[in-house]
Design a protein around this motif. Sequence first.
Motif, mmCIF file in Angstrom:
data_model
loop_
_atom_site.group_PDB
_atom_site.id
_atom_site.type_symbol
_atom_site.label_atom_id
_atom_site.label_comp_id
_atom_site.label_asym_id
_atom_site.label_seq_id
_atom_site.Cartn_x
_atom_site.Cartn_y
_atom_site.Cartn_z
ATOM 1 N N GLY A 105 37.659 38.072 38.166
ATOM 2 C CA GLY A 105 38.081 36.902 37.402
ATOM 3 C C GLY A 105 39.386 36.290 37.873
ATOM 4 N N SER A 106 40.418 37.126 38.058
ATOM 5 C CA SER A 106 41.734 36.579 38.414
ATOM 6 C C SER A 106 41.663 35.798 39.718
ATOM 7 C CB SER A 106 42.765 37.702 38.584
ATOM 8 O OG SER A 106 42.913 38.445 37.410
ATOM 9 N N ASP A 243 37.657 28.091 32.057
ATOM 10 C CA ASP A 243 37.686 29.500 32.462
ATOM 11 C C ASP A 243 36.740 30.280 31.547
ATOM 12 O OD1 ASP A 243 38.139 32.143 33.005
ATOM 13 O OD2 ASP A 243 40.323 32.051 32.841
ATOM 14 N N LYS A 272 33.320 38.649 34.755
ATOM 15 C CA LYS A 272 32.783 39.769 33.991
ATOM 16 C C LYS A 272 31.243 39.810 33.862
ATOM 17 C CE LYS A 272 37.019 39.866 31.206
ATOM 18 N NZ LYS A 272 37.643 41.121 30.875
HETATM 19 N N1 PLP Z 1 40.166 34.745 32.739
HETATM 20 C C1 PLP Z 1 39.796 35.166 31.528
HETATM 21 C C2 PLP Z 1 39.430 34.161 30.481
HETATM 22 C C3 PLP Z 1 39.742 36.526 31.238
HETATM 23 O O1 PLP Z 1 39.360 36.937 30.024
HETATM 24 C C4 PLP Z 1 40.093 37.459 32.259
HETATM 25 C C5 PLP Z 1 40.088 38.895 31.986
HETATM 26 O O2 PLP Z 1 40.023 39.343 30.889
HETATM 27 C C6 PLP Z 1 40.482 36.966 33.507
HETATM 28 C C7 PLP Z 1 40.507 35.601 33.720
HETATM 29 C C8 PLP Z 1 40.863 37.901 34.613
HETATM 30 O O3 PLP Z 1 39.732 38.531 35.105
HETATM 31 P P1 PLP Z 1 39.837 39.911 35.918
HETATM 32 O O4 PLP Z 1 40.426 40.911 34.993
HETATM 33 O O5 PLP Z 1 38.412 40.188 36.320
HETATM 34 O O6 PLP Z 1 40.693 39.658 37.115
#
Ligand code: PLP
Length: 439
Positions: A105-106, A243, A272
């Motif tokens: 996600g990040s 997002d 996710k």
């Molecule tokens: N964006 C949202 C809305 C999230 O809920 C999350 C993680 O909880 C992320 C980005 C980051 O994802 P990751 O933990 O897979 O890097």
Amino acid sequence: MDADRARLYPFVSKGEPPLVQISRTEGCYLYTADGRAILDAAGGAIVCNIGHGRREIAEIAARALAEVDYVVPPFATPSRVDLVARLRERWLPNELTRVFFTNGGSDAVDAAIRIARQHHVCAGRSGRWKVIGRELSYHGTTLATLAVGGHEKRRRGLEPLLAPHPKLPACYPLRCAECRGACSLHCADTLEGVIAREGADTIAAVIAEPIGGSTAGALVPPDGYWPRLAEICRRHGILLIADEVMTGFGRTGRRFAIEHFGVVPDLLIGGKGLAGGYAPIGAVFAREAVVAPIADAHEEVMFYTTSAHPAACAVADTVLDVMEREGLVERAAKMGELLAAKLARLRAHPNVGDVRGRGLLQAVELVRDKASLEPFPAEKKIVGRVIVAGLVRHDVFFYPGGGGPAPDVICLGPPFTVREDELDRMVDALEASIAEAAR
Ligand code: PLP
């Protein structure tokens, strides 16, 4: 044990729970080495949409790796071709034709920020760099995603490294001084003021979660909120980024949460649920018009080394196939309504300020005083206590959340395969855990 904890960094770090080692997962359960079955009310980190332990997925991953272990991302692979076809035919809004895979996600949000910036630079608008985020939001842990996010705790101490992107208020009717319960969309309209102050020609994009994640706990905006944001962005030539790392792929009872609001963003981000926890993969989906100036300028969006990894693509394709075969998006909607109805009785608890959510993303906000909505003192670590009580005394794992004016939130995000009796167990355990922790 302390040394083990320090080395392993257990997921639940608040409230000093015992170190729990999970040796097997199946359905909605996590099994410990000593034989306990923990009901996973959080679906991991609100990830495990199709439930745990599906052998079919493990076998697909093994087969994909045996065929093609790795190629540099500009090459196509069979599993990637299949996944893109499935996404475009059955999952994405028609307008979102471009697919860029990431590892999670990040880095998907990070890539979306890069794409938005590159879009404007390549179109000759190099003054546009700011990405307007919101308070009480979370977009990931890289420095760019923390900078556009509004998660105070996770930003703390890192501020000098974070670019100064403007922020909008969260859409949070419970505590909103402007509208107290009946949203006037003032929070969306503040975007006009921010644009006037900063100058539209400095702004590349607006980023928001269509329905909030764990930061303030499943904040659901009223129907008019997203159309208003979209209209303002369109008028000022600003890209709109949704997002959906947490909400995407069925979590809120629609394929994407933005569908509840009738808006198609310029960029949409998934993570996710795309592979339901069976593989690390995220993605950015974009309109043709977003990518066109980049392509016309013969520029590239740089890939991550393991973007579109063959095993991750094969896993994601099969996870989505399972969702389609078993009607799991519809099931998330149905079981989500049941969960919300069952959670409603917690509203009567003196320390529950709100119960909210959509589909199988639900949250309970805890308060010390129900009338004033005053939170518990931080030293009480109420969320940690609830999580520990759930885990240790009731064998149920809840997801901790909270931030800013809503510091104490418990989230539920179980697999879509959850049964009604399991929902009952979750709600009973949560009610008991809150009572035990608040005592
Ligand atoms: N964006 C949202 C809305 C999230 O809920 C999350 C993680 O909880 C992320 C980005 C980051 O994802 P990751 O933990 O897979 O890097």
